[in-house]
Design an enzyme around this catalytic site. Structure first.
Site, PDB file in Angstrom:
ATOM      1  N   GLU A 156      48.217  37.906  17.414  1.00 37.96           N
ATOM      2  CA  GLU A 156      49.442  37.677  17.453  1.00 37.96           C
ATOM      3  C   GLU A 156      50.256  37.101  16.319  1.00 37.96           C
ATOM      4  O   GLU A 156      51.450  37.209  17.213  1.00 37.96           O
ATOM      5  CB  GLU A 156      49.554  37.201  19.463  1.00 37.96           C
ATOM      6  CG  GLU A 156      48.638  36.096  18.607  1.00 37.96           C
ATOM      7  CD  GLU A 156      46.944  35.561  19.338  1.00 37.96           C
ATOM      8  OE1 GLU A 156      46.731  36.999  19.110  1.00 37.96           O
ATOM      9  OE2 GLU A 156      46.477  34.684  19.694  1.00 37.96           O
ATOM     10  N   ASN A 157      49.763  36.909  15.447  1.00 40.29           N
ATOM     11  CA  ASN A 157      50.451  36.107  14.322  1.00 40.29           C
ATOM     12  C   ASN A 157      51.649  37.651  13.466  1.00 40.29           C
ATOM     13  O   ASN A 157      52.010  36.727  12.980  1.00 40.29           O
ATOM     14  CB  ASN A 157      49.867  35.162  13.286  1.00 40.29           C
ATOM     15  CG  ASN A 157      48.831  36.144  12.932  1.00 40.29           C
ATOM     16  OD1 ASN A 157      47.894  37.220  13.380  1.00 40.29           O
ATOM     17  ND2 ASN A 157      48.506  36.348  11.513  1.00 40.29           N
TER      18      ASN A 157
END
Lengths: 231, 219
Positions: free
Chosen positions: B46-47
């Protein structure tokens, strides 16, 4: 159209006390190292910092915590920092913990000129307390406001004299939306080139959003969790 | 009873060919190591990355390439990078097929608590609230009981919630359970050497047993 400033000190010379600032990066990946160093040197206090994380004790925003320059952190995850925890528990530091996607999208809303967005993260949790709720297609959403930041401090891989930015690998993270969300955006880059040298098709942030840009130096690029496999 | 690797191996069987999968920190991360041959999945971090590869070889670490656990990783053919807003956009839009994450508590209606212990731990929720609010398919990987020996499968959560009515399936060292709102924790499989009675004792919430419970098959 030349937005180039000499260095970080020059870029943040009017970043005074009690302002709201955004700082790009995820963990220590892609943080604006030069700007943070300059800010510690300048000593501006009472800052509200919007940043996904709060650095570690001796690097990143951790350096600004040590010097008590931060009044409030708005973040999604703040582990890995003992001084942060101490200041939080003693009440010296205010902390607003918000979901990571909400944090990113509130930056995006500012970047896109939208006053607020409806998001479902945190419905039914303490994050929802005091927030307006509206149901769309059977799902409750929370009204979340765009951030209003005086400065955005971001780090990019390459930039040009017009402020166009290109990021590398997972450093795009919060840097991209924050670069477009600040009233004054300061971009530090590893490689500053004349306008025209970057491929226009590859630009992530168009220069219209960037007010000041400078060639950074002495990047440490510290790794938080060095994980390797056996060869 | 399964160890952490056993839990990861069992969850790996839930991963289908062509899935986009988000793996949380801890046991979920291990799942990537046990995805069966021939099942091609794309891992979302998710980064800001789709197509997350394994850890780099010693000396090949790149500070600009990390996962959401801040670990150094690598690319695979077909990797794409993007910013955090887009990353959560694709999560919110339901494009991620499966989310696997850890938990401190799960309730019998599918509520999950995994981000805060008041007075003790205040690190933050990271992306967990966004993931559980959006994902259609959430599997929780966790121990059945906590270190104090108390059940983590409860009638209702006691810790601050991460999300409500969202957990679909739980895999623990003792069992595979489906969360059916209105019914409770429906026992699907028991771990090798574990009886239904063992599972009942370790489950504080309502355990539903329908007929014979098959034993998990772990390779």
């Amino acid at each position: 159209m030349n937005k180039v400033v000499k260095n970080a000190d020059d870029a943040i010379k009017d970043l005074t006390d009690n302002l709201v600032i955004m700082l790009g990066g995820f963990g220590l990946c892609g943080i604006p190292e030069n700007c943070i160093t300059a800010l510690v040197k300048k000593g501006s206090k009472g800052l509200t910092c919007i940043s996904n994380n709060a650095g570690v004790d001796d690097f990143g925003i951790g350096l600004m915590l040590k010097t008590r320059q931060v009044k409030k952190m708005i973040s999604s995850y703040v582990g890995e920092n003992a001084e942060f925890e101490r200041q939080l528990l003693s009440g010296e530091l205010e902390v607003d913990l918000i979901p990571q996607g909400t944090l990113a999208t509130r930056c995006m809303a500012a970047a896109y000129g939208m006053p607020a967005v409806w998001l479902r993260a945190g419905v039914g949790t303490e994050v929802a307390i005091g927030k307006e709720v509206r149901n769309f297609n059977g799902v409750d959403h929370l009204l979340e406001y765009a951030f209003d930041a005086d400065f955005a401090l971001v780090k990019a891989w390459k930039g040009d004299t017009h402020g166009n930015l290109i990021f590398r690998k997972t450093t795009r993270n919060f840097n991209m939306q924050m670069a477009m969300a600040g009233k004054i955006t300061v971009a530090e880059v590893e490689e500053l080139v004349p306008a025209g040298d970057l491929d226009p098709d590859q630009i992530h942030v168009p220069g219209i959003y960037v007010q000041r840009i400078f060639q950074g130096s002495n990047y440490e690029k510290r790794i938080e969790q060095r994980t390797v496999r056996k060869s | 009873m399964l160890d952490k690797i056993g839990i990861a191996k069992r969850i790996a069987k839930e991963v289908k060919d062509g899935y986009y999968v988000n793996l949380g920190i801890g046991i979920p991360t291990l799942v990537a190591n046990y995805i069966p041959e021939g099942v091609n999945v794309t891992l979302q971090s998710e980064n800001g990355m789709l197509g997350m590869g394994p850890f780099p070889f010693d000396g090949e670490e790149d500070a600009d390439l990390i996962n959401a656990g801040k670990q150094t990783i690598t690319e695979v053919p077909g990797t794409a990078y993007f910013d955090s807003a887009l990353s959560f956009g694709m999560i919110r839009a339901g494009k991620v097929d499966l989310t696997i994450l850890g938990a401190m508590e799960v309730s019998e209606n599918g509520d999950i608590a995994n981000w805060k212990i008041p007075g003790k731990m205040v690190k933050g929720m990271g992306g967990a609230m966004d993931l559980v609010a959006a994902a259609q398919n959430i599997i929780v990987a966790m121990q059945h009981v906590n270190k104090a020996g108390e059940s983590k499968l409860l009638p209702s959560c006691t810790l601050p919630l991460t999300g409500v009515k969202c957990v679909k399936k739980i895999v623990t060292e003792l069992a595979v359970l489906e969360v059916v709102p209105g019914e409770g924790f429906v026992l699907l499989e028991s771990a090798p050497g574990v009886t239904v009675e063992d599972i009942r004792k370790a489950t504080a919430g309502k355990l539903v047993v329908k007929g014979d419970v098959p034993e998990m098959v772990i390779d």
